[in-house]
Design an enzyme around this catalytic site. Structure first.
Site, PDB file in Angstrom:
ATOM      1  N   CYS A  36     -10.922  -0.753   9.389  1.00  0.00           N
ATOM      2  CA  CYS A  36     -10.039   0.412   9.525  1.00  0.00           C
ATOM      3  C   CYS A  36     -10.738   1.635  10.109  1.00  0.00           C
ATOM      4  O   CYS A  36     -10.078   2.613  10.462  1.00  0.00           O
ATOM      5  CB  CYS A  36      -9.414   0.749   8.175  1.00  0.00           C
ATOM      6  SG  CYS A  36      -8.352  -0.577   7.531  1.00  0.00           S
ATOM      7  N   HIS A  51      -7.315   7.867   8.539  1.00  0.00           N
ATOM      8  CA  HIS A  51      -6.817   6.519   8.330  1.00  0.00           C
ATOM      9  C   HIS A  51      -5.751   6.535   7.247  1.00  0.00           C
ATOM     10  O   HIS A  51      -5.947   7.097   6.163  1.00  0.00           O
ATOM     11  CB  HIS A  51      -7.971   5.600   7.937  1.00  0.00           C
ATOM     12  CG  HIS A  51      -7.531   4.266   7.438  1.00  0.00           C
ATOM     13  ND1 HIS A  51      -6.617   3.482   8.106  1.00  0.00           N
ATOM     14  CD2 HIS A  51      -7.848   3.572   6.298  1.00  0.00           C
ATOM     15  CE1 HIS A  51      -6.396   2.374   7.424  1.00  0.00           C
ATOM     16  NE2 HIS A  51      -7.128   2.402   6.324  1.00  0.00           N
ATOM     17  N   ASN A  57      -0.062   1.009   6.050  1.00  0.00           N
ATOM     18  CA  ASN A  57      -1.452   0.986   6.505  1.00  0.00           C
ATOM     19  C   ASN A  57      -1.534  -0.003   7.660  1.00  0.00           C
ATOM     20  O   ASN A  57      -1.366  -1.209   7.471  1.00  0.00           O
ATOM     21  CB  ASN A  57      -2.348   0.558   5.337  1.00  0.00           C
ATOM     22  CG  ASN A  57      -3.822   0.468   5.709  1.00  0.00           C
ATOM     23  OD1 ASN A  57      -4.183   0.387   6.876  1.00  0.00           O
ATOM     24  ND2 ASN A  57      -4.681   0.463   4.695  1.00  0.00           N
TER      25      ASN A  57
END
Length: 370
Positions: free
Chosen positions: A134, A275, A305
């Site tokens: 990520c 993020h 996400n």
């Protein structure tokens, strides 16, 4: 060389030992692609043993997007790339580099970037993948910026974050099944005025905690054998509590060190694009970043996400909504598997073409795989 076990930061414009001045490189265009299939909390809650209310309370997520069965990561990446190139006014043949940040590639090999390069017709570009999970987009942005900085002429780079996590989730695992969506985001990098563009970056890896996030099977350590698949080792795994502790312990210090190295006061940061891991976690961490003048941009309520795609998707959403003014300092920061943290500071450069608004971009039909 950027060390893999500690932070690295730089300010523009430094000079190489050869006497060549390193130019400023900025974001010339942004783009994103979200698959049209929307998956609500209700559709996944029962199998995960939770409720819609529980998911919202724990994560802030209400829905996410899911790639169609015929779509691969390269399809999403190419669609986002086309939108970024259009906004930047850069043709694919002008690209020197195509970098795809992903931990869900089309295949173990060849690289997903090589497929995207072919799809776009970026015949002059070197193409490769980067996997920092990520954090991958910020890592890839840093790599591209460094390469373009020291090269002569007008050269451009395309940096894409793209992931399809819906293919690697165990939907009975409430720790992971509720969080992830599919998507891609992209930016075009190129020459910028010296008072604009990316001016500091920081990369940090704590490999001693690499086991906190993993997909155990499918590599050389544990091949994807029938036994491994029977044991569910092909699915994404995460120790959520320890991941939260890692972020709390490492992100604020990494941001503070980046600002100090760039000679920037915290109040000068106007926007934070982080993020999109979990809204509740981000809201808990936000005060410890100490950025009193910044707007904190969130997109995960509708998209979840999206892994390496979450930073560029959120960046594109904010940009198309007109959030950034000329010269605004924007902090991009990602954190994830490895365990890793990547952050970058940029002074916003108005893009050449505004492009369609958010409502038009995210309502289009899916790109078809080839």
């Amino acid at each position: 060389m950027i060390p893999s076990d500690g932070p690295h930061s730089s300010s523009q414009p430094p000079t190489l030992t050869t006497g060549v001045t390193i130019r400023s490189i900025g974001i010339l265009g942004t783009g994103a692609y979200l698959p049209p299939t929307e998956v609500s909390n209700e559709e996944i809650a029962e199998r995960a043993g939770v409720t819609d209310e529980w998911i919202v309370r724990k994560t802030g997520i209400r829905s996410r997007r899911r790639a169609d069965p015929g779509q691969a990561t390269s399809d999403l990446a190419a669609a986002a790339a086309v939108r970024a190139l259009e906004q930047a006014g850069v043709g694919p043949e002008e690209l020197a580099y195509v970098i795809v940040a992903t931990s869900t590639p089309d295949h173990p090999q060849p690289s997903t970037a090589s497929i995207v390069q072919h799809r776009l017709g970026a015949v002059n570009a070197a193409a490769f993948d980067l996997n920092a999970v990520c954090s991958g987009f910020v890592y890839a942005l840093t790599v591209a910026e460094r390469m373009l900085c020291a090269e002569p002429g007008e050269r451009y780079g395309l940096v894409i974050g793209a992931d399809i996590y819906s293919r690697i989730l165990d939907y009975s695992d409430r720790r992971t099944a509720i969080l992830f969506g599919d998507g891609a985001g992209a930016v075009v990098l190129g020459p910028a005025p010296n008072d604009r563009g990316v001016f500091a970056t920081s990369l940090l890896t704590r490999g001693d905690q690499h086991e906190l996030i993993s997909v155990p099977a499918g590599g050389s350590r544990i091949p994807a054998t029938a036994q491994a698949l029977d044991e569910g080792l092909q699915y994404f795994r995460m120790d959520g509590r320890r991941v939260r502790e890692f972020v709390q312990d490492n992100l604020p210090g990494a941001v503070a060190e980046l600002l100090a190295g760039a000679g920037l006061a915290p109040q000068e940061v106007r926007h934070v694009v982080a993020h999109q891991a979990n809204a509740v976690m981000l809201q808990e961490i936000w005060p410890s970043l100490g950025l009193p003048g910044a707007s904190f941009h969130l997109a995960l309520e509708s998209y979840g996400n999206t892994g390496a795609a979450s930073v560029p998707i959120t960046l594109d959403l904010a940009h198309r909504e007109g959030a950034f003014a000329d010269g605004d300092v924007v902090l991009l920061t990602g954190f994830g598997g490895g365990m890793s943290v990547g952050s970058a500071l940029t002074r916003w450069l108005p893009t050449r073409h505004a492009g369609p608004p958010r409502s038009a971009v995210y309502a289009e039909a899916p790109v078809q795989s080839r």
